[in-house]
Scaffold this motif. Structure first.
Motif, mmCIF file in Angstrom:
data_model
loop_
_atom_site.group_PDB
_atom_site.id
_atom_site.type_symbol
_atom_site.label_atom_id
_atom_site.label_comp_id
_atom_site.label_asym_id
_atom_site.label_seq_id
_atom_site.Cartn_x
_atom_site.Cartn_y
_atom_site.Cartn_z
ATOM 1 N N PHE A 250 33.337 78.333 24.644
ATOM 2 C CA PHE A 250 31.990 78.616 24.151
ATOM 3 C C PHE A 250 30.972 77.643 24.737
ATOM 4 O O PHE A 250 29.890 78.037 25.187
ATOM 5 N N LEU A 251 31.300 76.342 24.738
ATOM 6 C CA LEU A 251 30.371 75.349 25.260
ATOM 7 C C LEU A 251 30.082 75.555 26.742
ATOM 8 O O LEU A 251 28.956 75.383 27.205
ATOM 9 N N SER A 252 31.112 75.921 27.493
ATOM 10 C CA SER A 252 30.919 76.138 28.924
ATOM 11 C C SER A 252 29.927 77.270 29.180
ATOM 12 O O SER A 252 29.170 77.246 30.147
ATOM 13 N N LYS A 253 29.899 78.245 28.268
ATOM 14 C CA LYS A 253 28.999 79.382 28.430
ATOM 15 C C LYS A 253 27.621 79.102 27.851
ATOM 16 O O LYS A 253 26.596 79.400 28.475
ATOM 17 N N ALA A 254 27.565 78.505 26.658
ATOM 18 C CA ALA A 254 26.298 78.320 25.958
ATOM 19 C C ALA A 254 25.503 77.127 26.482
ATOM 20 O O ALA A 254 24.269 77.170 26.549
ATOM 21 N N VAL A 255 26.205 76.044 26.844
ATOM 22 C CA VAL A 255 25.518 74.825 27.243
ATOM 23 C C VAL A 255 25.456 74.676 28.761
ATOM 24 O O VAL A 255 24.403 74.393 29.331
ATOM 25 N N LEU A 256 26.576 74.879 29.435
ATOM 26 C CA LEU A 256 26.637 74.681 30.885
ATOM 27 C C LEU A 256 26.335 75.952 31.668
ATOM 28 O O LEU A 256 26.275 75.916 32.895
ATOM 29 N N ASN A 257 26.196 77.076 30.949
ATOM 30 C CA ASN A 257 25.924 78.367 31.585
ATOM 31 C C ASN A 257 27.002 78.753 32.603
ATOM 32 O O ASN A 257 26.720 79.338 33.645
ATOM 33 N N VAL A 258 28.239 78.397 32.279
ATOM 34 C CA VAL A 258 29.381 78.740 33.120
ATOM 35 C C VAL A 258 30.183 79.812 32.394
ATOM 36 O O VAL A 258 30.730 79.580 31.319
ATOM 37 N N THR A 259 30.232 80.991 32.953
ATOM 38 C CA THR A 259 30.947 82.095 32.327
ATOM 39 C C THR A 259 32.412 82.064 32.740
ATOM 40 O O THR A 259 32.730 82.033 33.929
ATOM 41 N N ILE A 260 33.290 82.033 31.738
ATOM 42 C CA ILE A 260 34.732 82.010 31.976
ATOM 43 C C ILE A 260 35.315 83.344 31.548
ATOM 44 O O ILE A 260 35.046 83.825 30.446
ATOM 45 N N HIS A 261 36.102 83.947 32.419
ATOM 46 C CA HIS A 261 36.774 85.205 32.100
ATOM 47 C C HIS A 261 38.284 84.963 32.055
ATOM 48 O O HIS A 261 38.981 85.167 33.040
ATOM 49 N N PRO A 262 38.765 84.482 30.897
ATOM 50 C CA PRO A 262 40.201 84.188 30.808
ATOM 51 C C PRO A 262 41.026 85.458 30.839
ATOM 52 O O PRO A 262 40.544 86.528 30.438
ATOM 53 N N PRO A 263 42.266 85.384 31.300
ATOM 54 C CA PRO A 263 43.127 86.570 31.300
ATOM 55 C C PRO A 263 43.424 87.032 29.881
ATOM 56 O O PRO A 263 43.312 86.270 28.911
#
Length: 329
Positions: A250-263
């Motif tokens: 969540f933090l990577s997406k909300a704060v760092l704007n890094v979208t993670i698409h886990p398997p």
């Protein structure tokens, strides 16, 4: 998902659900079914925690049945259950987290501030605190009920990409992950320092200033308090281990704007970790608390003998404890 991968997941989720539900039901029965155990403030909080964990496990079942059994994210239940299940799942999760924080503060007052414990940690105050906590988490989780619905056969959030929802999720992260983590770490550090480093009982015992009887009683009280703190630290540690990966995503997406698409397998594993948190607390009670093991044995094997057993009352830290039906603290 292949059959080779799917079967272990099916077994894992079923085992977690069965063990967690049975374990929490036993905890609830052990405490709620014994009037003497209900007198303990600590046991009231553990009862509240068991209820929250049990309900959380039950309401997560509709979430994992479709992907685990059918390999699909389709919502297989009536549409009205989508917002209901998501809402109640979050309510009971938030209640579990906040209850652990309340237990942490109660232990701090009882051990570090014993002179104020009788007044501050009365049953009335604790019951009021628990009631206020449930009202707060019920209100805080309300967006899950409002903004979830079945969309194209999937139970999903209808405003998931909005700025408002991202702000809400950030607030949720702070309120039920970061702040509890900070408070619990600081408070339990002070409690451990009091019990293991500067406890006057230890100093008195090393100087042989207590008679044998008083020394033995003080040692038992100290050992009991230490075991309770160990148990609670273990419960909290399990929670943060189970939910940290989700919070990092969540933090990577909300704060760092890094979208993670886990398997897909990883997403299922994260759900299993969340369930592990709710299922493991009864096992930790059994591992760390001798009194709970004794009460568990009485519940499972000899209920008739327990009713006829002579009750021996004694007190630890101004908390009434009754023989084999003792408080967990």
């Amino acid at each position: 998902m292949s059959v080779a991968v799917g079967i272990p997941y099916v077994c894992f989720f079923i085992i977690l659900s069965v063990v967690g539900i049975i374990g929490n039901v036993i905890v609830i029965y052990a405490i709620a079914g014994d009037r003497n155990m209900r007198k303990s403030v600590m046991n009231i909080l553990l009862l509240n925690l068991a209820v929250a964990d049990l309900a959380n496990l039950i309401f997560t079942i509709p979430e994992w049945i479709p992907p685990v059994f059918f390999g699909s994210t389709d919502w297989l239940f009536p549409s009205f259950l989508c917002p209901v299940c998501r809402y109640l799942e979050c309510v009971f999760l938030f209640a579990s987290i906040s209850t652990q924080m309340i237990v942490c503060i109660e232990r701090y007052i009882a051990i570090v501030l014993p002179m104020q414990a009788r007044q501050l940690c009365s049953r009335r105050n604790v019951l009021i605190t628990v009631l206020v906590d449930w009202i707060f988490v019920a209100c805080f989780a309300s967006p899950y009920a409002v903004w979830h619905s079945v969309k194209t056969t999937t139970c999903s959030n209808t405003v998931g990409k909005s700025t408002w929802w991202q702000g809400y999720k950030l607030t949720e992260f702070l309120a039920f992950y970061f702040v509890p983590c900070f408070i619990i770490t600081v408070v339990y550090t002070k409690v451990a320092k009091c019990l293991w480093c500067k406890d006057p009982t230890l100093q008195c015992e090393t100087r042989s200033c207590l008679d044998n009887k008083s020394s033995s009683r003080s040692s038992d009280a100290l050992r009991t308090r230490r075991n309770v703190v160990k148990m609670l630290i273990a419960c909290v540690a399990v929670y943060f281990v189970c939910y940290s990966p989700i919070q990092v995503i969540f933090l990577s997406k909300a704060v760092l704007n890094v979208t993670i698409h886990p398997p897909y397998d990883f997403i299922l594993l994260m759900n299993a970790l969340a369930m592990t948190c709710s299922a493991s607390n009864p096992l930790l009670y059994t591992l760390f608390s001798q009194k709970f093991r004794r009460r568990l044995r009485d519940v499972l094997y000899c209920p008739s003998d327990v009713e006829n057993e002579t009750k021996t009352y004694y007190s630890i830290n101004n908390t009434s404890i009754v023989g084999p039906r003792a408080s967990f603290n």
